[in-house]
Design an enzyme around this catalytic site. Structure first.
Site, PDB file in Angstrom:
ATOM      1  N   GLU A  57       1.980  -7.975   4.077  1.00 14.16           N
ATOM      2  CA  GLU A  57       1.624  -9.328   4.499  1.00 14.16           C
ATOM      3  C   GLU A  57       0.119  -9.570   4.399  1.00 14.16           C
ATOM      4  O   GLU A  57      -0.324 -10.617   3.921  1.00 14.16           O
ATOM      5  CB  GLU A  57       2.078  -9.574   5.949  1.00 14.16           C
ATOM      6  CG  GLU A  57       3.584  -9.435   6.155  1.00 14.16           C
ATOM      7  CD  GLU A  57       4.006  -8.034   6.551  1.00 14.16           C
ATOM      8  OE1 GLU A  57       4.920  -7.905   7.376  1.00 14.16           O
ATOM      9  OE2 GLU A  57       3.410  -7.060   6.028  1.00 14.16           O
ATOM     10  N   CYS A  89       1.234  -7.512  12.314  1.00 13.01           N
ATOM     11  CA  CYS A  89       1.152  -8.520  11.250  1.00 13.01           C
ATOM     12  C   CYS A  89       1.564  -9.899  11.755  1.00 13.01           C
ATOM     13  O   CYS A  89       1.079 -10.916  11.252  1.00 13.01           O
ATOM     14  CB  CYS A  89       2.047  -8.113  10.072  1.00 13.01           C
ATOM     15  SG  CYS A  89       1.408  -6.699   9.144  1.00 13.01           S
ATOM     16  N   THR A 201      17.824  30.476  -6.004  1.00 13.12           N
ATOM     17  CA  THR A 201      17.192  29.704  -7.082  1.00 13.12           C
ATOM     18  C   THR A 201      15.792  30.216  -7.364  1.00 13.12           C
ATOM     19  O   THR A 201      15.386  30.358  -8.530  1.00 13.12           O
ATOM     20  CB  THR A 201      17.138  28.209  -6.700  1.00 13.12           C
ATOM     21  OG1 THR A 201      18.469  27.710  -6.561  1.00 13.12           O
ATOM     22  CG2 THR A 201      16.408  27.399  -7.760  1.00 13.12           C
ATOM     23  N   GLY A 301      21.365  25.614  -5.677  1.00 14.09           N
ATOM     24  CA  GLY A 301      22.515  25.993  -6.475  1.00 14.09           C
ATOM     25  C   GLY A 301      23.825  25.605  -5.827  1.00 14.09           C
ATOM     26  O   GLY A 301      23.866  24.813  -4.875  1.00 14.09           O
TER      27      GLY A 301
END
Length: 369
Positions: A57, A89, A201, A301
């Site tokens: 804004e 805001c 992994t 995995g």
């Protein structure tokens, strides 16, 4: 020639596109876009560029040409009404003398959640809510999940062949997917807060888990290693970013190995165990949520994929499917104890796209209410 008048949907779509420019940079804040219209002309545009900077804004107001008094303000998400890193805001919007505010979706954050809308209306500003709400909510699916549950949005990604294999029977997996798909995965890393893999992994592939093929920040790296068995020379421990690595382990991890890893500048996080002695994914995600981590990309995995799906912790699945057949090999997902088709995991929405020779499936898992 008759002047063309655009409708609310048109301007909100523009605000959504603007919001998307902040992808991967605003967490743990949401992505927000704003457009200011006066006398059927766009006089200001803005979006939230990164966490800690001005909100959408304010950027739109600063971008505006001329006075915005009497204008209509289009915002993808309800404006804040509380002090955070920046002032509220709504106070600024009220001072500027707006005629109307159009909001895509309310903000689920308890500190906002309708309060901004209420304040604007109390000052005589016309407020319309719910314009392209589905699209606006989808824009911030990570944020909505995180705010409501306190745990990150979880995306599981893996590449597979047409017959559902993620590696050959010998364990070879490089490369199933195309170069274009792998570039896309690096984009996913850049827009998620962290990437998570298992010890298997890391041991098998020694991945870097960094962003290299596209522009973007490197994500936090979460290595789930219940027994602390990854090699001490692994890239995630010894590269230039040890501060971006967290090893999630259990209380049974060897103290000497914990000390050695900490000396490298890597954090070791002791997590509650499941009954089988492995790291509890539920506990781990809760801990990550406490740290403000809003999204997790899982590149593990078959074991990790299966475990997360079993306990209903997956929100999205992204699967590059290569036009290849391996026959016998490592399956992408193991036994989920599903015996009837009606009990299969389903998707509330999905899309497909082509990257190189691959088809990428991108689906949001249907959550039972």
């Amino acid at each position: 020639m008759k002047k063309k008048i655009f409708d609310d949907n048109y301007y909100m779509r523009m605000a959504i596109r603007l919001a998307g420019k902040g992808i991967g940079k605003t967490s743990p804040n949401p992505m927000v876009g704003a457009v200011i219209v006066k006398n059927d002309k766009i006089i200001g545009r803005g979006y939230h560029k990164k966490c800690g900077d001005c909100h959408a804004e304010i950027n739109a107001i600063n971008n505006a040409k001329g006075s915005i008094r009497g204008s209509t303000f289009y915002i993808t998400l309800e404006p804040c009404s509380h002090y955070g890193r920046t002032p509220p805001c709504v106070d600024t919007l009220i001072k500027k003398g707006l005629k109307r505010v159009v909001i895509g979706t309310p903000d689920p954050n308890p500190e906002v959640n309708g309060k901004g809308i209420k304040v604007l209306r109390s000052k005589g500003i016309k407020v319309d809510v719910g314009i392209l709400e589905t699209e606006c909510r989808h824009l911030n699916e990570n944020y909505f999940k995180f705010i409501k549950s306190g745990i990150p949005y979880v995306t599981v990604k893996y590449a597979q062949t047409l017959d559902g294999r993620i590696a050959t029977k010998t364990g070879d997996s490089q490369w199933i997917s195309s170069e274009e798909s792998r570039k896309y995965v690096h984009r996913l890393r850049a827009i998620n807060d962290c990437v998570m893999v298992g010890a298997g992994t890391v041991t098998a592939d020694n991945p870097q888990l960094t962003v290299r093929h596209v522009k973007g920040k490197n994500p936090l790296r979460i290595i789930v290693d219940s027994n602390l068995r990854i090699p001490i020379k692994s890239s995630v421990l010894t590269d230039d970013n040890p501060h971006l690595t967290i090893i999630a382990t259990t209380s049974k991890a060897p103290a000497r190995k914990i000390t050695a890893i900490k000396k490298l500048g890597v954090e070791v996080l002791i997590v509650k165990k499941e009954r089988n002695g492995k790291v509890s994914f539920s506990s781990l995600l809760k801990e990550l949520g406490k740290r403000g981590i809003m999204s997790v990309l899982v590149e593990g995995g078959s074991g990790m994929n299966t475990s997360l799906l079993k306990v209903n912790l997956v929100d999205k699945m992204i699967i590059p499917i290569a036009p290849k057949i391996l026959g016998k090999g490592l399956e992408a997902i193991g036994d989920l104890n599903i015996n009837k088709i009606k009990d299969a995991i389903k998707f509330s929405s999905f899309k497909t796209m082509k990257k190189g020779d691959d088809i990428i499936f991108d689906g949001t898992i249907l959550k039972e209410v």
